[in-house]
Design a protein around this motif. Structure first.
Motif, PDB file in Angstrom:
ATOM      1  N   GLU A   1      45.292  40.600  44.372  1.00 30.09           N
ATOM      2  CA  GLU A   1      45.053  39.770  45.067  1.00 30.09           C
ATOM      3  C   GLU A   1      44.156  38.430  44.503  1.00 30.09           C
ATOM      4  O   GLU A   1      43.572  39.140  43.579  1.00 30.09           O
ATOM      5  CB  GLU A   1      44.327  40.177  46.438  1.00 30.09           C
ATOM      6  N   GLU A   2      43.830  37.298  45.083  1.00 36.78           N
ATOM      7  CA  GLU A   2      43.190  36.229  44.427  1.00 36.78           C
ATOM      8  C   GLU A   2      41.901  36.780  44.175  1.00 36.78           C
ATOM      9  O   GLU A   2      41.209  36.684  43.290  1.00 36.78           O
ATOM     10  CB  GLU A   2      43.123  35.197  45.396  1.00 36.78           C
ATOM     11  N   GLU A   3      41.419  37.336  45.252  1.00 39.46           N
ATOM     12  CA  GLU A   3      39.818  37.846  45.097  1.00 39.46           C
ATOM     13  C   GLU A   3      39.548  39.088  43.887  1.00 39.46           C
ATOM     14  O   GLU A   3      38.711  38.997  43.193  1.00 39.46           O
ATOM     15  CB  GLU A   3      39.345  38.395  46.368  1.00 39.46           C
ATOM     16  N   GLU A   4      40.645  39.849  43.957  1.00 38.73           N
ATOM     17  CA  GLU A   4      40.683  40.887  42.870  1.00 38.73           C
ATOM     18  C   GLU A   4      40.797  40.201  41.290  1.00 38.73           C
ATOM     19  O   GLU A   4      40.003  40.617  40.612  1.00 38.73           O
ATOM     20  CB  GLU A   4      41.726  41.680  43.126  1.00 38.73           C
TER      21      GLU A   4
END
Length: 73
Positions: free
Chosen positions: A47-50
C-alpha cells in the motif's frame, strides 16, 4: 521488527535482554540491507503508506549508519 533490530545494532536503543546499548555496525548494515531486499521484493505489492513507511525507515537508518560509521574512524 527488523527496524527495531537495526536501531539496536546501531546502539541507539538498549538490548532488551541486557538493558545496555550495544553497537554492532556490521550487523546493523546487514539488517539495513535485508530491509532493502524486502523493499525490492515487495515492490508493487505494498500500500502507498506501507511503501512510504519503509522508505522513511530505510532513509533514517542509513543516515544514522553513515553518521555512526564516521565516528568510528
Amino acid at each position: 521488527m527488523l527496524g527495531t533490530g537495526a536501531f539496536q545494532h546501531l546502539g541507539l536503543i538498549a538490548n532488551p535482554l541486557t538493558q545496555e546499548e550495544e553497537k554492532n555496525l556490521p550487523l546493523a548494515k546487514h539488517t539495513i540491507d535485508t530491509l532493502q531486499i524486502l523493499k525490492d521484493k515487495t515492490k508493487g505489492n505494498l500500500e502507498e503508506e506501507e511503501g512510504r513507511l519503509l522508505d522513511e525507515l530505510l532513509y533514517d537508518l542509513r543516515m544514522k549508519f553513515v553518521k555512526l560509521s564516521g565516528q568510528n574512524r
